[in-house]
Structure formats: structure tokens, C-alpha cells
Design a protein around this motif. Structure first.
Motif, mmCIF file in Angstrom:
data_model
loop_
_atom_site.group_PDB
_atom_site.id
_atom_site.type_symbol
_atom_site.label_atom_id
_atom_site.label_comp_id
_atom_site.label_asym_id
_atom_site.label_seq_id
_atom_site.Cartn_x
_atom_site.Cartn_y
_atom_site.Cartn_z
ATOM 1 N N GLY A 9 6.592 2.426 6.350
ATOM 2 C CA GLY A 9 5.335 2.797 6.469
ATOM 3 C C GLY A 9 4.335 1.941 5.592
ATOM 4 O O GLY A 9 3.007 2.189 5.789
ATOM 5 N N GLU A 10 4.970 1.408 4.840
ATOM 6 C CA GLU A 10 3.772 0.334 3.781
ATOM 7 C C GLU A 10 3.439 -0.569 4.373
ATOM 8 O O GLU A 10 4.102 -1.449 4.869
ATOM 9 C CB GLU A 10 4.745 0.082 2.566
ATOM 10 C CG GLU A 10 5.274 1.336 1.893
ATOM 11 C CD GLU A 10 6.225 0.791 0.743
ATOM 12 O OE1 GLU A 10 7.248 -0.339 0.867
ATOM 13 O OE2 GLU A 10 6.571 1.454 -0.374
ATOM 14 N N LEU A 54 0.826 -0.562 12.871
ATOM 15 C CA LEU A 54 0.903 -1.976 12.937
ATOM 16 C C LEU A 54 2.118 -2.415 13.415
ATOM 17 O O LEU A 54 3.021 -2.803 12.381
ATOM 18 C CB LEU A 54 0.289 -2.641 11.649
ATOM 19 C CG LEU A 54 0.369 -4.142 11.624
ATOM 20 C CD1 LEU A 54 -0.859 -4.585 12.368
ATOM 21 C CD2 LEU A 54 -0.019 -4.481 10.224
ATOM 22 N N ASP A 55 2.454 -2.885 14.390
ATOM 23 C CA ASP A 55 3.715 -3.270 14.899
ATOM 24 C C ASP A 55 3.912 -4.670 14.603
ATOM 25 O O ASP A 55 5.011 -5.379 13.885
ATOM 26 C CB ASP A 55 3.956 -3.301 16.460
ATOM 27 C CG ASP A 55 4.272 -1.836 16.978
ATOM 28 O OD1 ASP A 55 4.544 -0.996 15.880
ATOM 29 O OD2 ASP A 55 4.180 -1.404 18.082
ATOM 30 N N SER A 59 0.853 -1.105 -0.140
ATOM 31 C CA SER A 59 0.017 0.022 -0.008
ATOM 32 C C SER A 59 0.785 1.348 -0.020
ATOM 33 O O SER A 59 2.259 1.120 0.049
ATOM 34 C CB SER A 59 -0.915 -0.189 1.297
ATOM 35 O OG SER A 59 0.085 0.278 2.365
ATOM 36 N N GLU A 60 0.319 2.413 -0.139
ATOM 37 C CA GLU A 60 0.856 3.792 0.096
ATOM 38 C C GLU A 60 1.370 3.556 1.602
ATOM 39 O O GLU A 60 0.915 2.868 2.406
ATOM 40 C CB GLU A 60 -0.043 4.687 -0.378
ATOM 41 C CG GLU A 60 -1.204 4.813 0.646
ATOM 42 C CD GLU A 60 -2.251 5.786 0.272
ATOM 43 O OE1 GLU A 60 -1.716 6.855 -0.400
ATOM 44 O OE2 GLU A 60 -3.462 5.637 0.461
ATOM 45 N N TYR A 88 -1.584 -12.315 4.917
ATOM 46 C CA TYR A 88 -0.357 -11.926 5.886
ATOM 47 C C TYR A 88 -0.016 -10.553 5.475
ATOM 48 O O TYR A 88 -0.016 -10.028 4.315
ATOM 49 C CB TYR A 88 0.550 -12.975 5.762
ATOM 50 C CG TYR A 88 1.227 -13.424 4.378
ATOM 51 C CD1 TYR A 88 0.570 -14.829 3.961
ATOM 52 C CD2 TYR A 88 1.928 -12.665 3.580
ATOM 53 C CE1 TYR A 88 0.868 -15.045 2.628
ATOM 54 C CE2 TYR A 88 2.296 -13.222 2.433
ATOM 55 C CZ TYR A 88 1.625 -14.413 1.846
ATOM 56 O OH TYR A 88 1.923 -14.771 0.494
ATOM 57 N N VAL A 89 0.111 -9.977 6.647
ATOM 58 C CA VAL A 89 0.386 -8.582 6.304
ATOM 59 C C VAL A 89 1.339 -7.763 7.518
ATOM 60 O O VAL A 89 1.358 -8.534 8.743
ATOM 61 C CB VAL A 89 -0.808 -7.461 6.519
ATOM 62 C CG1 VAL A 89 -1.667 -7.823 7.684
ATOM 63 C CG2 VAL A 89 -0.431 -6.024 6.251
#
Ligand code: PYC
Length: 404
Positions: free
Chosen positions: A278-279, A259-260, A252-253, A271-272
């Protein structure tokens, strides 16, 4: 080989191949370069040539979602990937290169009783081998991740998770550069834009390699490629049960850090993690058909975005900025294929499906041992090619990645 000038910052370039090398490594991805690095550093074997048909780190090393973890299911897997994490933790210092290794913690969400049972199983095997993993309940997940919708839009409520504190992310391309530079400094030659067109085997032994830039004499060849393993095996008359499927990913941008941990959901095929820039770096399961191509599809972006919104509905305005694919060499038991083969002097580091990046350091280290000693390293005993004919599989499907 004659060098060109000026001396580059990271790797030397060579106009020609030498006539012979002690070891030829096919594939200048993380695994091939790591094997070269440890052969040179730990065994003093430096007359090595690494052949790459594209560019350094341009295959799956530069195409994965950078997740490092060791919360596997089988004793073989847990011990192998745990040894990898130990190497990862010192790697930036070893290389004197910032790899942005970032320990984040890793949640594998469970949305059903049977998934909770698998998480418990993994936690127990992990603890037995000294790996930090525990089953946590939905309240725990909510306390750490208040922004997650635990109901997942109503169709897959989160019941709990496997929490694995050592889970980490790392800047993937820098891993190939670090291993490449370390190997290059020790005398290893890396030849990019040089494809292997044949492997010369006589009386069951490797004697040379044909390339697009000429013939090389050698009696030891390591194949460390992804996507092309079946083609390389064809050159030495061997077979494996590998099927090649595309695995897509997208980012993403950038946003502020929110999100740690790394989040995985097998049921939602997601999965992320959030990168240092920061993406959001996101992936899903394999494309469901065999295909030897790294093209991207809209279908993938739509499916993954929908499941991301089940978990994090507030992300709906977020834009996707890039997508890509790698090629995953899938094995029937979701474990790699590593070690010696029936062709003398031909070694295999393959079958890395969707689990290969995190193994880079330990794959390099154990393959270097296997080539130098001509004996499989004890940590890869469960990954040999002959397990498929001996019916002694190492079943890792329950922990390999998201649902396949
Ligand atoms: O094994 O953690 C993993 C993984 C993430 C994405 C693909 N494989």
C-alpha cells in the motif's frame, strides 16, 4: 572451502575462498547473481565465486523503484527488455519463491505535442516487435485514473499517454535472494563482505583477482557492479564514458489500494506505483551532478512531493516514511555496456544508469551465454563497449526513464 554450521535457510556461508575458480563474478546484486544462476543452470559451470563488498542485493537491486517494462525506443532495447519480461513472468515459479510480480499497466504521460510524437514513435516500434503499447488520449487516462488532475495544477496539462499493458512491479530484494539461492543450490559460492582490490592481468589476459580475503586464480571475470564500474575498469586499464550520478527515491506511509497502474511523467519528473503493502513508491530524475555517494536530500523530497501534488492534489496529508539513493552509471546514449572487452577473460555488465533492475533476468541470461561461449549473445550486440569508439551508439534517451 570449509562450511560453517548450521546450514542457513537461503545461502551457505564460507570461512575461506578457494584457490581458484572457473569464473569470478564481482557484485552480488541481481545481475551478478543472475549470471551465476544461468551459468550453473544452463551451462553446468558451477565452480563460480560471486564476490560482494557489502551484502547480497544491497546496491541498486535493493534501491530501485521496481518497475518492469519493455516500451523502449530502439529495436535493440525493445527486443532486449521484452525478452526480460518473458523471463520475469516465470521467475517466481523457477525459484519457488514468491516475488510478488504484479502486472499493473504503465502510463507514460505526455504533456506536450513533442512528447506525444515520441509516444507515437515508441508505440510503433513496440508494436513492430510484438510489444503491447499504444497511444491513448486524455479521456482514456481520465477514465482509468479519475483521481488524477489532468490539468496538473494548470502548468502541464496531460494531452495523452503511452499505455503499456505489460508494465509491472516486483519485490526487488527477493529477486536477488531467488537468484542467489538458486545459484547457491547449484554449487556457486557467494562471498559477502569481500571486496576486490585488484585484477591480475598478464599479457592482456585475466589470470587472477586480489580481494580483501586473499588472491584467487581465475581466467574469467565478470564485473556486474553499479557505482564502482569506473574503479573496476581502472584495475584492468580500460576506460568507459560512464558518469556516476545519485538517483533518489522515497515511499509514503501505506494507504488502501487506489493506484493500480504505474504512472510516469517526464515533464513533472515523477514515477509512482503502489506496492503490495500500500505504500506509494516514488522517484524522480537523477541528481544533476556527479557524486559517488548514496546520501539523501530534503531538496529531492520537496521537489518530488510538489510534482506528485500536481498530479494527485488529494495526497497532501500523506506522510513520507523513507527515502534513499542508489548510484546510477550513466552512459551517453542511455543504453548499457555489455559483453566482451579488449582484455581477454574480462567481461562487462555495466552502464545500467536508471534502467537496470528490469533487465536483471535477461542481463544474467545473456552474460551467462557470453561467458560460456566467449561470444556476445545476439541480444546484446548493440550494447558493446566498442560502440563508443566506432560511433555506433544505441540512443535510448527518449525512453530511458523520466527527463534527465
Ligand atoms: O526505467 O522505468 C524505468 C525507471 C523507473 C525509475 C527509474 N527507471
Amino acid at each position: 572451502a570449509s562450511k560453517t554450521h548450521p546450514e542457513p535457510r537461503m545461502f551457505r556461508r564460507f570461512n575461506q575462498l578457494k584457490e581458484s575458480y572457473d569464473v569470478v563474478i564481482i557484485g552480488a546484486g541481481g545481475h551478478g547473481l543472475a549470471a551465476a544462476y544461468y551459468l550453473a543452470r544452463d551451462y553446468g559451470i558451477t565452480n563460480i565465486c560471486v564476490l560482494e563488498k557489502g551484502y547480497i542485493g544491497g546496491g541498486n537491486t535493493g534501491r530501485n523503484t521496481t518497475i518492469v517494462r519493455s516500451n523502449y525506443l530502439t529495436p535493440e532495447g525493445v527486443q532486449f527488455y521484452d525478452a526480460s519480461i518473458r523471463l520475469w513472468e516465470d521467475l517466481a515459479e523457477d525459484f519457488d519463491l514468491n516475488l510478488f510480480y504484479s502486472r499493473r499497466g504503465h502510463f507514460t504521460l505526455a504533456h506536450s505535442d513533442s512528447a506525444m510524437r515520441t509516444m507515437r514513435w515508441r508505440a510503433e516500434v513496440n508494436k513492430h516487435y510484438g510489444v503491447e503499447s499504444e497511444v491513448v488520449d486524455a479521456d482514456f487516462v481520465h477514465r482509468v485514473l479519475p483521481m488524477m488532475d489532468l490539468e496538473c495544477g494548470g502548468h502541464a496539462p496531460v494531452l495523452g499517454a503511452l499505455y503499456h499493458a505489460p508494465g509491472a512491479i516486483v519485490r526487488h530484494d527477493a529477486v536477488a535472494w531467488g537468484y542467489g539461492r538458486g545459484a547457491d543450490l547449484r554449487g556457486v559460492e557467494i562471498h559477502q563482505q569481500t571486496a576486490v582490490t585488484g585484477i591480475d592481468v598478464r599479457s592482456g589476459k585475466v589470470v587472477g583477482v586480489n580481494t580483501t580475503r586473499g588472491y584467487i586464480h581465475t581466467d574469467r571475470v565478470l564485473s556486474a557492479v553499479a557505482g564502482s564500474t569506473p574503479a573496476i575498469l581502472d584495475m584492468v586499464g580500460l576506460e568507459s564514458p560512464i558518469f556516476v550520478h545519485p538517483l533518489q527515491a522515497m515511499v509514503s506511509e501505506p494507504t488502501k489500494p487506489w493506484l493500480d497502474p504505474i504512472i510516469v511523467s517526464g515533464s513533472l519528473h515523477v514515477y509512482v506505483s503502489q506496492s503490495a503493502r500500500g505504500e506509494l513508491v516514488m522517484g524522480a530524475s537523477l541528481d544533476p551532478y556527479e557524486l559517488h555517494s548514496t546520501r539523501s536530500t530534503l531538496d529531492f523530497v520537496e521537489g518530488l512531493a510538489a510534482h506528485m501534488l500536481d498530479l494527485f492534489p488529494f495526497l497532501s496529508p500523506l506522510k513520507v516514511v523513507r527515502q534513499w539513493a542508489g548510484m546510477a552509471d550513466m552512459t551517453p546514449d542511455f543504453s548499457p555496456i555489455m559483453g566482451k572487452t579488449p582484455v581477454e577473460g574480462f567481461y562487462l555488465d555495466a552502464g545500467w544508469g536508471t534502467w537496470g533492475f528490469k533487465a536483471t533476468p535477461i542481463a544474467g541470461k545473456t552474460m551467462a551465454h557470453t561467458l560460456a561461449e566467449n561470444q556476445p549473445h545476439p541480444l546484446i550486440a548493440g550494447f558493446s563497449l566498442d560502440r563508443f569508439t566506432d560511433f555506433s551508439l544505441t540512443g535510448e534517451r527518449g525512453a530511458a526513464a523520466v527527463g534527465h
